[in-house]
Design a protein around this motif. Structure first.
Motif, mmCIF file in Angstrom:
data_model
loop_
_atom_site.group_PDB
_atom_site.id
_atom_site.type_symbol
_atom_site.label_atom_id
_atom_site.label_comp_id
_atom_site.label_asym_id
_atom_site.label_seq_id
_atom_site.Cartn_x
_atom_site.Cartn_y
_atom_site.Cartn_z
ATOM 1 N N PRO A 248 0.836 -1.199 0.000
ATOM 2 C CA PRO A 248 0.000 0.000 0.000
ATOM 3 C C PRO A 248 0.872 1.249 0.000
ATOM 4 O O PRO A 248 1.869 1.309 0.710
ATOM 5 C CB PRO A 248 -0.805 -0.129 1.286
ATOM 6 C CG PRO A 248 0.025 -1.011 2.160
ATOM 7 C CD PRO A 248 0.782 -1.925 1.272
ATOM 8 N N ARG A 249 0.460 2.200 -0.810
ATOM 9 C CA ARG A 249 1.248 3.432 -0.946
ATOM 10 C C ARG A 249 0.935 4.456 0.151
ATOM 11 O O ARG A 249 -0.103 4.353 0.805
ATOM 12 C CB ARG A 249 1.011 4.047 -2.317
ATOM 13 C CG ARG A 249 -0.405 4.513 -2.530
ATOM 14 C CD ARG A 249 -0.614 5.085 -3.901
ATOM 15 N NE ARG A 249 -0.793 4.074 -4.932
ATOM 16 C CZ ARG A 249 -1.374 4.307 -6.105
ATOM 17 N NH1 ARG A 249 -1.826 5.498 -6.387
ATOM 18 N NH2 ARG A 249 -1.498 3.361 -6.998
ATOM 19 N N GLY A 250 1.812 5.417 0.298
ATOM 20 C CA GLY A 250 1.578 6.496 1.265
ATOM 21 C C GLY A 250 2.839 6.784 2.035
ATOM 22 O O GLY A 250 3.720 5.919 2.147
ATOM 23 N N PRO A 251 2.934 8.001 2.587
ATOM 24 C CA PRO A 251 4.163 8.389 3.282
ATOM 25 C C PRO A 251 4.479 7.510 4.486
ATOM 26 O O PRO A 251 5.636 7.298 4.823
ATOM 27 C CB PRO A 251 3.905 9.832 3.713
ATOM 28 C CG PRO A 251 2.609 10.239 3.135
ATOM 29 C CD PRO A 251 1.927 9.056 2.564
ATOM 30 N N ARG A 252 3.465 7.020 5.140
ATOM 31 C CA ARG A 252 3.736 6.220 6.341
ATOM 32 C C ARG A 252 3.265 4.779 6.187
ATOM 33 O O ARG A 252 3.060 4.088 7.159
ATOM 34 C CB ARG A 252 3.047 6.882 7.551
ATOM 35 C CG ARG A 252 3.894 7.989 8.176
ATOM 36 C CD ARG A 252 3.148 8.727 9.228
ATOM 37 N NE ARG A 252 2.128 9.584 8.666
ATOM 38 C CZ ARG A 252 2.384 10.801 8.163
ATOM 39 N NH1 ARG A 252 3.605 11.282 8.182
ATOM 40 N NH2 ARG A 252 1.414 11.534 7.640
#
Ligand code: SF4
Ligand code: SF4
Length: 453
Positions: A248-252
């Motif tokens: 899953p993508r995303g900064p965290r």
């Protein structure tokens, strides 16, 4: 989710909900792949400009003289008589394109297509130089007309017009030859009004394409781009996002993609490669470079976006070579060898002998005679003295003119009368065979009919 993410399957990304144009402000690419593409592009541009001036045995490397139905391809001249060979070559070429695309995806689009090379390597580079990178350009376009803006826009479009005119003239040289082009530009415009008008028209089209229409050629017009849906399959190599690694993508989140959208900002067609293979992706590799920079900053391995097949990503492989693309490459090699063989094995001369239309036989004391037209094309680079003989009968040939010499890469045309003793003619149509000799060597035979009583 952004509007683009929700609508990418409904309409092209460079189109708004009303069907109007949405201008793509692509970030200036940089990185390993960009450098490689730049080198390839400059080599191809140098080749394209150099072709009309490079000579082999006095002929241009490539000349597409449609008006005289004479084509020179890498020094080999093809006349109207070579239509069959040309058709065969074209067929092999189409097969080559299909097989190449099935195996290597849209490598052609990103690396060698003239549209991509001119747009990305020539026109956009000038734009970056004058108007700056994407943010500055966006700001400039949205700002009111000031002296600075007028200056930048005039300078940019002035250079674009000059390059379009230069491009058109190089293209014209491919069709009429550099010498003829030089002759034409030395003459007053009034002597070549038609040619001048064509030149202006094509320059205008180029200017319009590279200044305004741009990536829409790839996304809306190019038939090759449209064919990708049927040519590509899960094993084709293309620029692809490794969703197994990235999501899953995303900064965290736990995936390697931090959702920075740098890959989108650099894309010349404005798409998000993370949505999967799309018609608009010209495989330019700009997003590979951009994502690799992000991976370096985040301390992750490069190649989240890379050249890969869908099957290799699904199976978790990083290698792009498999048995299938190896086998296809061998077939490609065979087709290419066929190209070379067909070119190399063309006969040195090509003869056509036809009875002069509208004339019947004539009767003399002991012979009958027919009148023929003869055409011989010399495909070699040497002048050839030729001799025509009748092989099938005890006949005699009377040629119009006394010498049958044919210059290199040119055509000989004449008329002759064939006399055959009456005793040798048994019907109203007799098959006769000619031999065309040069310095005593039989070069070609030709069979046609002789009409009698
Ligand atoms: S550049 Fe790489 S990390 Fe950033 S959004 Fe694109 S795929 Fe994700
Ligand atoms: S998705 Fe990547 S490879 Fe495809 S056109 Fe955009 S930048 Fe180029």
């Amino acid at each position: 989710m952004s509007i683009e993410e929700l609508t990418f399957r409904d309409r092209p990304i460079n189109m708004n909900e009303r069907g109007g144009r949405k201008w793509v402000y692509a970030k200036k690419p940089s990185g390993k792949w960009w450098t490689r593409r730049t080198i390839v592009a400059w080599i191809l541009l140098a080749f394209w400009i150099g072709v009309p001036f490079i000579k082999i045995n006095g002929n241009p490397l490539v000349l597409l003289d449609i008006a005289n139905r004479k084509f020179i391809i890498f020094g080999a001249i093809f006349w109207a008589q070579d239509t069959f060979i040309l058709a065969l070559l074209m067929l092999s070429f189409v097969l080559f394109i299909v097989l190449f695309t099935v195996t290597y995806g849209r490598l052609w689009c990103g690396w060698t297509c003239p549209q991509t090379i001119f747009l990305e390597m020539v026109f956009r580079r000038i734009e970056y130089l004058i108007e700056g990178d994407y943010r500055e350009r966006l700001h400039l376009d949205n700002s009111p007309w000031t002296v600075k803006k007028i200056f930048k826009k005039t300078l940019k479009h002035g250079i674009f017009i000059l390059i379009s005119v230069a491009m058109t003239n190089v293209f014209l040289m491919w069709f009429i030859g550099s010498e003829h082009w030089l002759e034409m530009i030395r003459e007053p415009i009034s002597k070549n009004l038609g040619g001048f008008a064509i030149m202006l028209l094509i320059s205008g089209v180029f200017y319009w394409i590279y200044s305004f229409f741009r990536e829409q050629i790839c996304t809306m017009v190019c038939p090759y781009g449209r064919m990708q849906g049927v040519l590509l399959d899960s094993k084709s190599i293309m620029v692809a996002y490794d969703y197994k690694r990235g999501e899953p993508r995303g900064p965290r989140s736990t995936g390697d993609c931090i959702d920075c959208k740098q890959c989108v900002s650099v894309c010349p067609t404005g798409i998000d490669i993370r949505n999967g293979t799309q018609l608009e992706c010209v495989n330019c590799s700009a997003c590979i470079d951009q994502c690799n920079k992000v991976m370096k900053i985040t301390g992750k391995a490069p190649g989240l976006i890379r050249y890969a097949s869908e099957a290799s990503i699904k199976g978790g492989h990083t290698k792009i070579w498999n048995a299938r693309n190896r086998a296809y490459s061998v077939v490609l090699l065979i087709i290419f060898s066929f190209f070379v063989y067909t070119l190399a094995s063309r006969p040195e001369i090509e003869t056509t002998i036809l009875r002069t239309p509208g004339l019947l036989y004539q009767e003399q004391d002991s012979t009958y005679s027919n009148v023929y037209n003869i055409k011989v094309v010399n495909k070699t680079h040497e002048e050839m003295p030729l001799e025509l003989k009748i092989l099938s009968h005890k006949g005699r040939i009377q040629l119009a003119g006394n010498k049958m010499t044919i210059k290199d890469q040119s055509m000989y045309e004449s008329t002759f009368i064939l006399y055959i003793p009456k005793a040798e003619i048994t019907g109203d149509k007799t098959e006769v065979k000619f031999g065309i000799y040069s310095n005593g060597k039989l070069m070609e035979t030709y069979q046609t009919t002789f009409v009698g009583p």
